[in-house]
Design an enzyme around this catalytic site. Structure first.
Site, PDB file in Angstrom:
ATOM      1  N   ARG A   1       0.842  -1.203   0.000  1.00 36.75           N
ATOM      2  CA  ARG A   1       0.000   0.000   0.000  1.00 36.75           C
ATOM      3  C   ARG A   1       0.873   1.247   0.000  1.00 36.75           C
ATOM      4  NH1 ARG A   1      -4.973   0.813  -1.379  1.00 36.75           N
ATOM      5  NH2 ARG A   1      -5.638  -0.946  -0.091  1.00 36.75           N
TER       6      ARG A   1
ATOM      7  N   ARG B   1       2.282  -6.516 -10.184  1.00 37.77           N
ATOM      8  CA  ARG B   1       2.723  -5.824  -8.962  1.00 37.77           C
ATOM      9  C   ARG B   1       3.077  -6.796  -7.838  1.00 37.77           C
ATOM     10  NH1 ARG B   1      -2.201  -3.176  -5.745  1.00 37.77           N
ATOM     11  NH2 ARG B   1      -3.822  -4.749  -6.053  1.00 37.77           N
TER      12      ARG B   1
ATOM     13  N   ASP C   1     -12.803   9.322  -6.305  1.00 44.01           N
ATOM     14  CA  ASP C   1     -12.253   8.238  -7.121  1.00 44.01           C
ATOM     15  C   ASP C   1     -12.742   8.465  -8.549  1.00 44.01           C
ATOM     16  OD1 ASP C   1     -11.092   5.975  -8.085  1.00 44.01           O
ATOM     17  OD2 ASP C   1     -12.065   4.588  -6.683  1.00 44.01           O
TER      18      ASP C   1
ATOM     19  N   GLU D   1      -2.700   9.451 -10.803  1.00 44.10           N
ATOM     20  CA  GLU D   1      -2.173   8.286 -11.498  1.00 44.10           C
ATOM     21  C   GLU D   1      -2.083   8.517 -13.003  1.00 44.10           C
ATOM     22  OE1 GLU D   1      -4.501   4.873 -10.197  1.00 44.10           O
ATOM     23  OE2 GLU D   1      -5.014   5.986  -8.359  1.00 44.10           O
TER      24      GLU D   1
ATOM     25  N   HIS E   1       0.540   3.933 -10.589  1.00 47.86           N
ATOM     26  CA  HIS E   1      -0.475   4.268  -9.570  1.00 47.86           C
ATOM     27  C   HIS E   1       0.189   5.041  -8.422  1.00 47.86           C
ATOM     28  CE1 HIS E   1      -3.549   3.731  -6.543  1.00 47.86           C
ATOM     29  NE2 HIS E   1      -4.198   2.765  -7.187  1.00 47.86           N
TER      30      HIS E   1
END
Length: 294
Positions: free
Chosen positions: A75, A98, A212, A269, A168
């Site tokens: 995170r 990732r 978002d 991002e 990101h």
């Protein structure tokens, strides 16, 4: 010393600039320290964990509760989302790269003293079980008083494929309620908080609740204006027609994010997401670049 770390240091260490260490959770990490900047990069996920220009406060945010373990996403930092962005039923969120180990392909310093680190990943039986395509993926990190991140996607197979992707990036801010994002005025966006409803940005992006959004048809620079620290972070990009802006606010709870941490983080991002997709025929490549500066 772990033999693999020993081998990495023999092949790729740069005296006085870059070496490899065993990081949290036994994850191999490239540590970069030069007169220009410091940075840390986990080889799992080619995941930039930190970047801090000399004399500046940290620019990249990492959760205090981040989990470091093989196969577990971290995170914060800069996760590489590929070959899809977002969620897919029964498949790993934001793709599979990732949480995979990347190979170090090269490390060098340029004429200005910046460190250039090249990491790569190719398809294998495990990736084909999730996404049945042949590919070569490379991330080139250029670490100095500015940060360059270039993600190169190559179709090495005999069939075309379509992908979405993202760098990101989580940024440090002093207070999200006193932070704005400039550069998206007039852009249309998909509002994920409102069930992907379309809306249009008016003025700077401000934060007073969960945010978002996938901004589409935009190649513009974004400026993160941190009023408390009195600094601007510029995010410029190439090979990207969409920008995601995200802050989860106080009501969303994540096991790998400490209570209240939403106040000091903001994701802007560089991506190809939503309706913005990349189509690659055999032998074709696509280059996605983000450039971060103060």
């Amino acid at each position: 010393m772990n033999p693999s770390l020993d081998m990495l240091n023999r092949q790729f260490a740069l005296p006085g600039a870059l070496h490899f260490v065993n990081g949290s959770g036994d994850l191999a990490v490239a540590e970069i320290q030069t007169p220009l900047a410091s940075a840390r990069v986990a080889l799992q996920g080619a995941h930039l964990l930190a970047w801090q220009p000399a004399g500046a406060t940290p620019v990249i945010w990492l959760s205090q509760a981040a989990m470091f373990a093989p196969g577990t996403p971290v995170r914060g930092g800069v996760p590489v989302c590929w070959p899809w962005f977002g969620a897919r039923d029964g498949l790993p969120a934001h793709g599979f790269v990732r949480t995979r180990m990347w190979q170090v392909r090269a490390a060098s310093t340029d004429e200005t003293g910046q460190v250039v680190l090249r990491l790569g990943l190719q398809d294998d039986a495990d990736t084909r079980a999730l996404w049945d395509h042949a590919f070569d993926l490379e991330l080139v990190l250029t670490v100095g008083t500015t940060l360059g991140m270039t993600l190169i996607s190559r179709n090495t197979g005999d069939q075309p494929f379509t992908l979405t992707d993202a760098l990101h990036t989580y940024f440090c801010v002093a207070d999200i309620e006193r932070t704005t994002v400039q550069g998206l005025d007039g852009c249309d966006y998909l509002d994920k908080v409102q069930n992907f409803a379309w809306a249009r940005q008016s003025g700077p992006v401000e934060f007073a609740d969960e945010t978002d959004r996938i901004y589409v048809d935009t190649t513009a620079d974004c400026l993160i204006e941190d009023q408390v620290q009195r600094r601007s972070i510029r995010v410029s990009k190439r090979g990207s027609s969409s920008t995601v802006v995200w802050n989860p606010w106080r009501d969303k709870v994540f096991a790998d994010m400490a209570a209240g941490e939403y106040q000091q983080m903001l994701c802007v991002e560089t991506c190809n997401a939503g309706p913005d997709q990349v189509n690659l025929t055999p032998g074709q490549s696509h280059v996605l670049t983000a450039h971060i500066s103060l």
